[in-house]
Design an enzyme around this catalytic site. Structure first.
Site, short mmCIF file in Angstrom:
data_model
loop_
_atom_site.label_atom_id
_atom_site.label_comp_id
_atom_site.label_asym_id
_atom_site.label_seq_id
_atom_site.Cartn_x
_atom_site.Cartn_y
_atom_site.Cartn_z
N ASN A 1 -24.25 -49.91 -72.68
CA ASN A 1 -25.66 -49.44 -72.85
C ASN A 1 -25.97 -48.96 -71.49
O ASN A 1 -27.13 -48.91 -71.39
CB ASN A 1 -26.47 -50.62 -73.39
CG ASN A 1 -26.47 -50.66 -75.07
OD1 ASN A 1 -26.44 -49.71 -75.53
ND2 ASN A 1 -26.12 -52.01 -75.30
N ASP B 1 -15.36 -53.93 -68.96
CA ASP B 1 -15.88 -55.43 -68.43
C ASP B 1 -15.63 -55.43 -66.92
O ASP B 1 -14.43 -55.11 -66.67
CB ASP B 1 -15.36 -56.60 -69.26
CG ASP B 1 -16.45 -57.87 -69.12
OD1 ASP B 1 -17.71 -57.15 -69.19
OD2 ASP B 1 -16.06 -59.13 -68.93
N PHE C 1 -25.58 -48.85 -58.56
CA PHE C 1 -26.26 -49.98 -59.33
C PHE C 1 -25.54 -51.30 -58.98
O PHE C 1 -24.76 -51.53 -58.23
CB PHE C 1 -26.40 -49.65 -60.89
CG PHE C 1 -24.93 -49.83 -61.40
CD1 PHE C 1 -24.11 -48.98 -61.28
CD2 PHE C 1 -24.56 -50.93 -62.28
CE1 PHE C 1 -22.54 -48.82 -62.03
CE2 PHE C 1 -23.19 -51.05 -62.74
CZ PHE C 1 -22.38 -50.13 -62.56
N ASP D 1 -23.46 -52.82 -55.95
CA ASP D 1 -23.21 -51.74 -54.90
C ASP D 1 -23.95 -51.91 -53.48
O ASP D 1 -23.23 -51.42 -52.41
CB ASP D 1 -23.68 -50.38 -55.64
CG ASP D 1 -22.76 -49.79 -56.51
OD1 ASP D 1 -21.59 -50.37 -56.58
OD2 ASP D 1 -23.06 -48.74 -57.11
P1 IMP Z 1 -20.19 -55.05 -66.51
O1 IMP Z 1 -19.58 -56.08 -67.41
O2 IMP Z 1 -19.17 -54.09 -66.45
O3 IMP Z 1 -21.27 -54.66 -67.43
O4 IMP Z 1 -20.67 -55.51 -65.21
C1 IMP Z 1 -20.87 -56.72 -65.06
C2 IMP Z 1 -21.95 -56.79 -63.85
O5 IMP Z 1 -21.02 -56.34 -62.64
C3 IMP Z 1 -23.17 -56.29 -63.93
O6 IMP Z 1 -24.06 -57.07 -63.45
C4 IMP Z 1 -23.31 -55.17 -62.94
O7 IMP Z 1 -24.24 -55.07 -62.09
C5 IMP Z 1 -22.05 -55.31 -62.00
N1 IMP Z 1 -21.04 -54.16 -61.87
C6 IMP Z 1 -20.42 -53.57 -62.57
N2 IMP Z 1 -19.84 -52.39 -62.22
C7 IMP Z 1 -20.36 -52.40 -61.02
C8 IMP Z 1 -20.20 -51.30 -60.08
O8 IMP Z 1 -19.76 -50.31 -59.99
N3 IMP Z 1 -21.12 -51.55 -58.78
C9 IMP Z 1 -21.82 -52.70 -58.57
N4 IMP Z 1 -21.88 -53.81 -59.47
C10 IMP Z 1 -21.22 -53.43 -60.73
#
Ligand code: IMP
Length: 193
Positions: free
Chosen positions: A9, A69, A149, A152
């Protein structure tokens, strides 16, 4: 064109992926397939969570799909926040609070080594394959930059002088954990098409 659902999402990720995926694939979002479910991600590892999400879509819709993930693994914190990266500071999943908690926990820490690790679970015709991408770097002592985001603004990849939030999306994609995992995914898809 081959349809492929990206089970996320997160619009930032969708946009990133659209820039990377070859044109023979039509990338569909959860919105595009009418899925508004809160897909569970309750596993103890990135691998289990990614598979949980992709199998949820495959089982319910029978469409080829992938899910990712990601975790930020900080050496001095025993690889935290890791699989808890999204909800490090609480279930409200606040990016600001998550970053603040990392900065606070790292306040007096000289070892700033960290890495983003991304696991992609792809399901084609019911069979799963996983791809991993890693980018090593350092945790900054304060926010730098406005782009991107999540974490970063406090992550600087090794060999660069800019944080992920100071880079263009293109530059970040070339070296990021997700970019690297996606490259492996794309190579695989090219071979089987
Ligand atoms: P997800 O499970 O891939 O949605 O990521 C888990 C957490 O890691 C989320 O809170 C994101 O903010 C962080 N995250 C995932 N990918 C990135 C990225 O490319 N840059 C910064 N934070 C990330």
């Amino acid at each position: 064109m081959r349809k492929l659902v990206f089970a996320t999402n997160n619009n930032h990720k969708l946009k990133e992926l659209m820039q990377i995926l070859p044109s023979e694939f039509e990338l569909l979002s959860l919105n595009d397939i009418g899925c508004t479910d809160e897909i569970p991600e309750t596993g103890p590892t990135l691998e289990v969570n990614a598979a949980q999400k992709s199998f949820y879509i495959w089982d319910k819709y029978g469409i080829n799909c992938f899910a990712d993930d990601t975790g930020l693994e900080i050496e001095a914190l025993g690889n935290e926040p890791g699989v808890f990266s999204a909800r490090y500071a609480g279930e409200e999943k606040s990016t600001v609070a998550n970053k603040q908690k990392v900065l606070e926990n790292m306040k007096n820490e000289s070892n700033r080594k960290a890495r983003f690790r991304c696991v992609i679970s792809l399901i084609i015709d019911g069979k799963e394959k996983q791809f991993e991408g890693i980018v090593d770097g350092q945790i900054l002592t304060e926010n730098h930059g406005e782009a991107g985001f999540g974490y970063d603004p406090i992550f600087i990849p090794d060999g660069f002088s800019l944080s992920f939030a100071e880079m263009s999306a293109d530059d970040k994609n070339k070296i990021s954990h997700r970019g690297r995992a996606v490259m492996k995914l794309v190579e695989y898809l090219k071979d089987i098409k």
